[in-house]
Design a protein around this motif. Structure first.
Motif, PDB file in Angstrom:
ATOM      1  N   UNK A   1       0.552  -1.445   0.139  1.00  0.00           N
ATOM      2  CA  UNK A   1       0.196   0.248   0.120  1.00  0.00           C
ATOM      3  C   UNK A   1       0.821   0.833  -0.240  1.00  0.00           C
ATOM      4  N   UNK A   2       0.393   2.426  -0.148  1.00  0.00           N
ATOM      5  CA  UNK A   2       0.976   3.744  -0.314  1.00  0.00           C
ATOM      6  C   UNK A   2       1.197   4.054   1.428  1.00  0.00           C
ATOM      7  N   UNK A   3       2.323   3.993   0.922  1.00  0.00           N
ATOM      8  CA  UNK A   3       2.712   4.420   2.338  1.00  0.00           C
ATOM      9  C   UNK A   3       1.442   5.388   3.616  1.00  0.00           C
ATOM     10  N   UNK A   4       1.222   6.130   2.743  1.00  0.00           N
ATOM     11  CA  UNK A   4      -0.054   7.562   3.876  1.00  0.00           C
ATOM     12  C   UNK A   4      -1.314   6.587   4.027  1.00  0.00           C
ATOM     13  N   UNK A   5      -1.334   5.421   3.292  1.00  0.00           N
ATOM     14  CA  UNK A   5      -2.734   4.789   3.318  1.00  0.00           C
ATOM     15  C   UNK A   5      -3.234   4.167   4.730  1.00  0.00           C
TER      16      UNK A   5
ATOM     17  N   UNK B   1       7.694  -3.803   6.265  1.00  0.00           N
ATOM     18  CA  UNK B   1       8.918  -4.661   6.226  1.00  0.00           C
ATOM     19  C   UNK B   1       9.589  -3.445   6.525  1.00  0.00           C
ATOM     20  N   UNK B   2       8.917  -2.656   5.017  1.00  0.00           N
ATOM     21  CA  UNK B   2       9.651  -1.390   5.345  1.00  0.00           C
ATOM     22  C   UNK B   2       9.267  -0.166   4.075  1.00  0.00           C
ATOM     23  N   UNK B   3       9.542   0.635   4.331  1.00  0.00           N
ATOM     24  CA  UNK B   3       9.679   2.057   3.098  1.00  0.00           C
ATOM     25  C   UNK B   3       9.953   1.899   2.315  1.00  0.00           C
ATOM     26  N   UNK B   4       9.071   1.394   0.911  1.00  0.00           N
ATOM     27  CA  UNK B   4       9.987   1.679  -0.488  1.00  0.00           C
ATOM     28  C   UNK B   4       9.623   3.491  -0.480  1.00  0.00           C
TER      29      UNK B   4
ATOM     30  N   UNK C   1       6.617  11.839  -7.335  1.00  0.00           N
ATOM     31  CA  UNK C   1       6.323  10.429  -6.155  1.00  0.00           C
ATOM     32  C   UNK C   1       6.429  10.010  -4.865  1.00  0.00           C
ATOM     33  N   UNK C   2       5.633   9.564  -4.784  1.00  0.00           N
ATOM     34  CA  UNK C   2       5.362   9.271  -3.092  1.00  0.00           C
ATOM     35  C   UNK C   2       6.044   7.935  -2.280  1.00  0.00           C
ATOM     36  N   UNK C   3       5.725   6.913  -1.512  1.00  0.00           N
ATOM     37  CA  UNK C   3       6.591   6.751  -0.986  1.00  0.00           C
ATOM     38  C   UNK C   3       5.575   5.143  -0.919  1.00  0.00           C
ATOM     39  N   UNK C   4       5.473   4.016  -0.873  1.00  0.00           N
ATOM     40  CA  UNK C   4       5.361   2.775  -0.932  1.00  0.00           C
ATOM     41  C   UNK C   4       5.887   2.420   0.684  1.00  0.00           C
ATOM     42  N   UNK C   5       4.666   1.250   1.416  1.00  0.00           N
ATOM     43  CA  UNK C   5       5.390   0.361   2.061  1.00  0.00           C
ATOM     44  C   UNK C   5       4.697  -1.197   1.559  1.00  0.00           C
TER      45      UNK C   5
END
Length: 173
Positions: free
Chosen positions: A125-129, A144-147, A158-162
């Motif tokens: 998922x998106x890190x902010x979802x 696991x970690x932030x992509x 660009x936005x971070x994913x988890x």
């Protein structure tokens, strides 16, 4: 693939007749913002038809009370040393917050572990979802970690994913 039954949802192979209902769900602002980077393809129905024809991805229509409420899909990495499966889904915003997403994820996860013998599943998922992350956590997925800068948003940035994963022993049945 057979029909999968959860506590409240039914997952069945997606068919062409599902496309208009799935396109309507994908067109909602809430889903469009997360599923297609905010930009709706010019022809959502054609985009979904392409998804259904992709041999590497298995698409399942999610039903609740005999109504289409979304789609869940999965793919498998079959390289023996890295074998795992990945899941993605979208739901009609009208049913958000009712536990149906968790039920769908749990139902598919159980199938992938018990029938396809996967020991590890991933979802991203998106890190902010926060809602999606809560949903997946309830099924047993763990962060696991932030992509970093993982996906491009509608605004072009660009936005971070988890990255989250679930081991067979973690599945909340």
């Amino acid at each position: 693939m057979t029909v999968l039954r959860g506590a409240s949802v039914v997952l069945r192979p997606a068919v062409g007749e599902d496309i208009p209902a799935l396109a309507a769900i994908r067109a909602t602002p809430e889903v469009r913002a997360r599923w297609s980077g905010g930009d709706a393809p010019p022809d959502l129905e054609a985009d979904i038809a392409e998804d259904l024809e992709d041999p590497a991805t298995r698409c399942l229509t999610i039903e609740h009370r005999q109504r289409i409420i979304g789609m869940i899909q999965w793919y498998a990495e079959e390289e023996p040393d890295y074998r795992h499966a990945g899941i993605d889904l979208y739901l009609d915003p009208a049913v958000h917050g009712k536990g149906l997403g968790t039920d769908a994820v749990r139902t598919l996860a159980r199938h992938l572990i018990d029938v396809h013998d996967h020991h590890r599943l991933v979802i991203d998922p998106a890190a902010d979802n926060a809602a999606a992350i809560r949903c997946y956590s309830k099924a047993g997925f763990r962060p696991v970690g932030i992509m970093r800068q993982y996906e491009r948003g509608a605004d072009g940035t660009w936005h971070d994913g988890l990255l989250m994963d679930l081991l067979a022993t973690d599945l909340v049945r």
